[in-house]
Scaffold this motif. Structure first.
Motif, PDB file in Angstrom:
ATOM      1  N   GLN A 106     110.094  55.159 -92.367  1.00  0.00           N
ATOM      2  CA  GLN A 106     108.853  54.509 -91.685  1.00  0.00           C
ATOM      3  C   GLN A 106     109.095  53.025 -91.953  1.00  0.00           C
ATOM      4  O   GLN A 106     108.942  52.542 -93.209  1.00  0.00           O
ATOM      5  CB  GLN A 106     107.337  55.208 -92.267  1.00  0.00           C
ATOM      6  CG  GLN A 106     106.526  54.315 -91.304  1.00  0.00           C
ATOM      7  CD  GLN A 106     105.023  55.051 -91.740  1.00  0.00           C
ATOM      8  OE1 GLN A 106     104.677  55.437 -92.814  1.00  0.00           O
ATOM      9  NE2 GLN A 106     104.133  55.144 -90.836  1.00  0.00           N
ATOM     10  N   GLN A 130     108.241  49.089 -92.636  1.00  0.00           N
ATOM     11  CA  GLN A 130     107.429  48.130 -93.310  1.00  0.00           C
ATOM     12  C   GLN A 130     107.453  46.770 -92.749  1.00  0.00           C
ATOM     13  O   GLN A 130     108.498  46.297 -92.681  1.00  0.00           O
ATOM     14  CB  GLN A 130     107.706  48.117 -94.762  1.00  0.00           C
ATOM     15  CG  GLN A 130     107.581  49.303 -95.535  1.00  0.00           C
ATOM     16  CD  GLN A 130     107.816  49.538 -96.934  1.00  0.00           C
ATOM     17  OE1 GLN A 130     108.693  48.730 -97.374  1.00  0.00           O
ATOM     18  NE2 GLN A 130     107.304  50.415 -97.626  1.00  0.00           N
ATOM     19  N   GLU A 161     110.497  53.071 -95.682  1.00  0.00           N
ATOM     20  CA  GLU A 161     110.184  53.916 -96.868  1.00  0.00           C
ATOM     21  C   GLU A 161     110.703  55.211 -96.150  1.00  0.00           C
ATOM     22  O   GLU A 161     110.757  55.793 -95.207  1.00  0.00           O
ATOM     23  CB  GLU A 161     108.805  54.023 -96.815  1.00  0.00           C
ATOM     24  CG  GLU A 161     108.507  55.335 -98.072  1.00  0.00           C
ATOM     25  CD  GLU A 161     106.894  55.589 -98.309  1.00  0.00           C
ATOM     26  OE1 GLU A 161     106.424  56.642 -99.036  1.00  0.00           O
ATOM     27  OE2 GLU A 161     106.022  55.006 -97.551  1.00  0.00           O
ATOM     28  N   GLU A 214     109.101  53.784-105.685  1.00  0.00           N
ATOM     29  CA  GLU A 214     107.627  53.824-105.322  1.00  0.00           C
ATOM     30  C   GLU A 214     106.864  54.813-106.666  1.00  0.00           C
ATOM     31  O   GLU A 214     107.718  55.872-106.770  1.00  0.00           O
ATOM     32  CB  GLU A 214     107.036  54.440-104.108  1.00  0.00           C
ATOM     33  CG  GLU A 214     107.333  53.444-103.055  1.00  0.00           C
ATOM     34  CD  GLU A 214     106.560  53.769-101.709  1.00  0.00           C
ATOM     35  OE1 GLU A 214     105.612  54.728-101.834  1.00  0.00           O
ATOM     36  OE2 GLU A 214     107.051  53.096-100.758  1.00  0.00           O
ATOM     37  N   ASP A 227     102.459  52.991-105.996  1.00  0.00           N
ATOM     38  CA  ASP A 227     101.886  53.511-104.880  1.00  0.00           C
ATOM     39  C   ASP A 227     100.383  53.706-104.932  1.00  0.00           C
ATOM     40  O   ASP A 227      99.835  54.285-105.995  1.00  0.00           O
ATOM     41  CB  ASP A 227     102.668  54.942-104.452  1.00  0.00           C
ATOM     42  CG  ASP A 227     102.472  55.160-102.828  1.00  0.00           C
ATOM     43  OD1 ASP A 227     101.999  54.378-102.221  1.00  0.00           O
ATOM     44  OD2 ASP A 227     103.117  56.215-102.581  1.00  0.00           O
ATOM     45  N   LYS A 280     101.217  48.805-103.424  1.00  0.00           N
ATOM     46  CA  LYS A 280     100.711  49.500-102.334  1.00  0.00           C
ATOM     47  C   LYS A 280      99.386  49.738-102.028  1.00  0.00           C
ATOM     48  O   LYS A 280      98.908  50.722-102.862  1.00  0.00           O
ATOM     49  CB  LYS A 280     101.701  50.664-101.854  1.00  0.00           C
ATOM     50  CG  LYS A 280     103.313  50.228-101.760  1.00  0.00           C
ATOM     51  CD  LYS A 280     103.848  51.290-101.251  1.00  0.00           C
ATOM     52  CE  LYS A 280     103.920  51.536 -99.752  1.00  0.00           C
ATOM     53  NZ  LYS A 280     104.610  52.527 -99.167  1.00  0.00           N
ATOM     54  N   ARG A 337      95.159  53.243 -98.315  1.00  0.00           N
ATOM     55  CA  ARG A 337      94.703  53.322 -96.906  1.00  0.00           C
ATOM     56  C   ARG A 337      93.096  53.290 -96.918  1.00  0.00           C
ATOM     57  O   ARG A 337      92.468  52.908 -95.827  1.00  0.00           O
ATOM     58  CB  ARG A 337      95.421  54.182 -96.162  1.00  0.00           C
ATOM     59  CG  ARG A 337      94.865  55.710 -96.354  1.00  0.00           C
ATOM     60  CD  ARG A 337      95.977  56.663 -95.560  1.00  0.00           C
ATOM     61  NE  ARG A 337      95.537  56.531 -94.057  1.00  0.00           N
ATOM     62  CZ  ARG A 337      94.685  57.184 -93.324  1.00  0.00           C
ATOM     63  NH1 ARG A 337      94.062  57.987 -93.786  1.00  0.00           N
ATOM     64  NH2 ARG A 337      94.586  56.922 -92.110  1.00  0.00           N
ATOM     65  N   GLU A 358      98.921  50.309 -96.581  1.00  0.00           N
ATOM     66  CA  GLU A 358      99.630  51.488 -95.762  1.00  0.00           C
ATOM     67  C   GLU A 358      98.463  52.107 -95.124  1.00  0.00           C
ATOM     68  O   GLU A 358      97.296  51.954 -95.279  1.00  0.00           O
ATOM     69  CB  GLU A 358     100.219  52.496 -96.780  1.00  0.00           C
ATOM     70  CG  GLU A 358      99.521  52.730 -98.116  1.00  0.00           C
ATOM     71  CD  GLU A 358     100.350  53.424 -99.018  1.00  0.00           C
ATOM     72  OE1 GLU A 358     101.473  53.913 -98.536  1.00  0.00           O
ATOM     73  OE2 GLU A 358      99.750  53.697-100.277  1.00  0.00           O
ATOM     74  N   GLN A 380     102.209  48.950 -93.209  1.00  0.00           N
ATOM     75  CA  GLN A 380     102.833  50.276 -92.790  1.00  0.00           C
ATOM     76  C   GLN A 380     102.200  51.102 -92.320  1.00  0.00           C
ATOM     77  O   GLN A 380     100.787  51.381 -92.690  1.00  0.00           O
ATOM     78  CB  GLN A 380     103.592  50.657 -94.092  1.00  0.00           C
ATOM     79  CG  GLN A 380     104.376  52.039 -93.871  1.00  0.00           C
ATOM     80  CD  GLN A 380     104.842  52.413 -95.052  1.00  0.00           C
ATOM     81  OE1 GLN A 380     105.147  51.504 -96.032  1.00  0.00           O
ATOM     82  NE2 GLN A 380     105.396  53.732 -95.263  1.00  0.00           N
ATOM     83  N   GLY A 381     102.405  51.816 -90.930  1.00  0.00           N
ATOM     84  CA  GLY A 381     101.313  52.973 -90.382  1.00  0.00           C
ATOM     85  C   GLY A 381     101.737  53.080 -88.937  1.00  0.00           C
ATOM     86  O   GLY A 381     102.582  52.483 -88.733  1.00  0.00           O
TER      87      GLY A 381
END
Length: 659
Positions: free
Chosen positions: A411, A413, A425, A516, A546, A567, A570, A602, A622-623
């Motif tokens: 995914q 970043q 990631e 992480e 993380d 990180k 969310r 994230e 990130q998402g």
């Protein structure tokens, strides 16, 4: 029947033998002391001869002879001898004396180098006077000669006194060495003799008592640590119960002490033994009146509860009541709570035999631990199937790795200010070879952690992620790759060396690789974890913390870890008042700046969430708004599409670009 067996066990308890380990331990301690004494004696004998001044005394004897020669010359010299020949004689004597003084002055200790020496001032005064006579700066008259004769005599006396003092010190040191050597020989000979005798006694005791203790322990059916019935005792109870005629129902409970290994690792085996005894006493107090309590092995216990004649409708309430308020152990001033996972099966409903019912209870225990530990689970249809699937996953891991059923997705970043991808990631996936479906990571990762196979999986993730990053390099995309490792992997030695070898094999720099770390790693009180984290930091690998803000991370953890990235969880873009959330995120960013770390948020899935992130000032996100996890080969194309926008991401959302 149960009460009758309890009386039998009580009678057998009187026959339990005294353990010989106390005697053997005393003998072992005596052997250790004797060995240490012998080693000390050998070390004493092997010591080199002490230098108490022998080397210096040899030089001083030559110097004293030279001073005496000068003194004799001065005594014989008269004013009538004031001629060039006399000055030549004085000059030669001064040169010889100067050479001897220079030799003494070059030693590490001696009369000419010690700051409080009474010899040095007189020596240098005599040498200076001789030099002045030899050069003609001072006339050879009676007053001058008398003064030099006094100086020479004083130097002779002081040098002799100093040398005699050093010789006395040498004699004293040699005498002490001789006495020590004699004592050392006595220690060595006596210790070796004692070791031979004690070794014979220890072997004889061990041979004689080991068999007796093992036989009596088996015969008694008792666990030596807790005093409970052991497996043999439980088997005897089961045999007697089933042979007594019609069977009354029993609930079989298997207890497992949660995190027992962590207590052993942190506090030592004495604490572990005390914890097992506390658990045994508590289980007997809660369940011993309705059946039997046994130690099944390790940190597992078995208890039975006889069901009332009218049925087991209230069994769950009964067990729940008795499991309430678990005990705690106070060990060296620290309170250690005990928590149990418990699997429960009813005999004969869940199994025709006690053995079959035990298997059902064991499957229920596995389910209890899978649901989060610290709970009680009754056996029901399907539990055994879930356990069997878990065992099948464990056994199929090697084949899955070999067949390529395990693979990574990535995914991206994204740096929203520059519109570029900074890294990706790595997320591990497992495709079921039989069905073709993806096994959820939340299912197979905990299973592999329990079965000690997580290190093999993490090794695959590290190697595959680095191989992929090397392929991106070759394609002109120098991206950082980030991996998640299990907390258990950090407890294994050699993690940094493993990472360094993989980076070297794929030609990556340490800064292109990021690990992480979850809060669970920081909470492990283990020297090996700290050593691995320090070694990884020294290697130059980036460390990211993380889910920051979702747990109990504190400043002490951050100062110890010194992460490169925080990180941000969310939840800060989803829940609560926006103004408060923004203040918290900005506070985390300021903390990260103080630590010299970057921040990444994230879980960005909507344009509104992206707006919130922009307003807080965070640049890396990130998402799913940008991309779902994708195959490694799709990452370079995604980077090109993102850069081709040439506009801020919030004006052209990339929802259409999801993979």
């Amino acid at each position: 029947m149960v009460n009758g067996l309890r009386r039998i066990f009580a009678q057998r308890a009187l026959l339990r033998p005294m353990q010989p380990w106390l005697v053997v331990g005393a003998v072992a301690c005596a052997c250790l002391v004797a060995t240490l004494v012998a080693l000390r004696g050998v070390a004493t004998l092997n010591q080199p001869e002490p230098d108490a001044g022998q080397h210096m005394v040899r030089h001083m004897r030559f110097t004293l002879a030279e001073i005496a020669r000068v003194d004799g010359m001065l005594q014989a010299l008269s004013t009538d001898a004031a001629s060039p020949e006399a000055r030549r004689l004085i000059s030669t004597a001064a040169d010889h004396l100067h050479i001897r003084f220079e030799v003494l002055a070059g030693l590490s200790r001696g009369p000419l180098v010690e700051p409080d020496s009474k010899v040095a001032p007189v020596a240098w005064a005599l040498l200076e006077g001789l030099d002045r006579l030899a050069s003609g700066k001072t006339p050879i008259d009676e007053a001058t000669l008398a003064d030099l004769r006094r100086t020479s005599s004083e130097l002779t006396r002081r040098t002799g006194d100093y040398m005699r003092g050093v010789e006395a010190d040498i004699d004293k040191a040699l005498k002490i060495r001789a006495e020590n050597s004699a004592g050392a020989w006595v220690e060595v000979i006596g210790s070796v003799t004692m070791l031979l005798v004690l070794s014979f006694i220890s072997l004889a005791l061990r041979w004689r008592n080991r068999r007796m203790v093992a036989e009596l322990r088996l015969a008694s059916g008792r666990d030596s640590l807790t005093g409970l019935a052991n497996r043999r005792g439980f088997t005897e109870w089961a045999t007697a119960t089933t042979a007594a005629g019609p069977v009354q129902g029993h609930a079989l409970l298997i207890f497992d002490l949660d995190r027992f290994k962590a207590v052993n690792d942190r506090h030592g085996h004495l604490a572990g033994d005390a914890l097992l005894k506390t658990a045994a006493d508590w289980l007997v107090a809660r369940f011993g009146d309705r059946g039997i309590v046994a130690r099944w092995g390790g940190d597992e216990f078995v208890a039975t509860v006889a069901l009332p004649q009218e049925g087991g409708g209230d069994l769950a309430a009964l067990i729940g009541e008795r499991m309430a308020d678990p005990p705690a152990l106070v060990f060296k001033g620290e309170t250690i709570p005990l928590h149990f996972s418990c699997g429960i099966a009813v005999w004969p409903q869940d199994g025709a035999t006690i053995d079959a019912t035990m298997l059902a209870a064991d499957a229920a225990l596995y389910e209890a631990k899978a649901r989060g530990r610290g709970r009680q689970v009754f056996y029901e249809a399907g539990i055994s199937d879930r356990r069997d699937r878990a065992e099948a996953l464990r056994s199929s891991l090697p084949q899955a790795l070999a067949a390529g059923d395990l693979f990574l997705e990535f995914q991206p970043q994204v740096h929203i200010g520059r519109g570029t991808v900074t890294g990706a990631e790595a997320l591990v996936r497992w495709r079921d070879a039989a069905t073709g479906t993806i096994v959820p990571p939340g299912l197979f990762i905990p299973i592999l952690e329990e079965g000690d196979q997580i290190a093999e999986l993490d090794g695959f993730v590290i190697d595959e992620a680095c191989r992929t990053a090397a392929a991106w390099n070759a394609a002109g995309r120098r991206l950082r790759v980030s991996v998640n490792l299990s907390p258990r992997t950090f407890q294994s030695p050699g993690l940094a060396a493993q990472v360094a070898a993989v980076l070297a094999r794929h030609g990556l720099t340490a800064r292109q690789f990021e690990i992480e770390i979850t809060e669970g790693v920081l909470l492990i009180d283990d020297a090996q974890v700290e050593a691995n984290l320090a070694a990884l930091a020294e290697l130059g690998v980036r460390l990211a913390l993380d889910d920051f803000g979702s747990g109990y991370s504190n400043i002490a953890y951050l100062m110890r870890l010194k992460p490169d990235v925080l990180k941000i969880d969310r939840s800060f873009v989803l829940e609560g008042d926006e103004r408060i959330r923004a203040s918290i995120v900005q506070g985390i960013m300021q903390l990260a700046e103080t630590l010299g770390a970057e921040t990444l948020i994230e879980g960005i899935e909507t344009a509104e969430q992206l707006r919130f992130v922009r307003d807080t000032g965070c640049q890396i996100v990130q998402g799913f708004l940008f991309a779902r996890p994708m195959a490694a080969g799709a990452i370079p194309d995604f980077c090109e599409r993102l850069e081709a926008q040439h506009r801020p991401v919030r004006e052209t959302p990339l929802l259409q670009q999801r993979s």
